[in-house]
Scaffold this motif. Structure first.
Motif: not given
Length: 125
Positions: A100-105, A107-109
């Protein structure tokens, strides 16, 4: 690609799982298969439905960045039986949080990339 009672040969198992024959052999050597892969009388590997399903699960774990050591730990505790269900769950809950943390990063990128493309589109128009 139908699975016969003898199982799939490695080339067909590779096609069925989307991983290379080399990866299938590696998973076996690394102790990541739940049970030993069956062998034909010719000593060629034969992958069962359960083997194929397990490799697909391992592949998902790898795609989400789970380290091999954690994959091996998960495999080991699955082999240990139902008494380890809570431990298995905890390992996957921790991994899910990392994903989930990876996905947030990501998504922001992606948003930053989309913003830059929008700027370029305006300049081109």
């Amino acid at each position: 690609m139908t699975l016969l009672h003898e199982g799939l040969p490695i080339a067909e198992a590779s096609a069925a799982t989307g991983v290379s024959a080399h990866t299938l052999r590696y998973y076996e050597r690394a102790g990541l298969m739940l049970t030993p892969v069956d062998r034909a009388s010719s000593s060629h590997r034969r992958y069962s439905d359960a083997d194929i399903a397990w490799v697909r699960f391992l592949t998902r774990l790898r795609w989400t960045g789970m380290p091999i050591a954690d994959m091996r730990r998960h495999t080991d505790i699955v082999r240990a039986g139902d008494a380890t269900i809570a431990e298995r769950r905890e390992l996957l809950v921790r991994h899910r949080a990392a994903v989930r943390t990876q996905l947030e990063e990501i998504t922001a990128s992606l948003a930053a990339i989309d913003h830059k493309i929008d700027i370029y589109d305006r300049e081109i128009s």
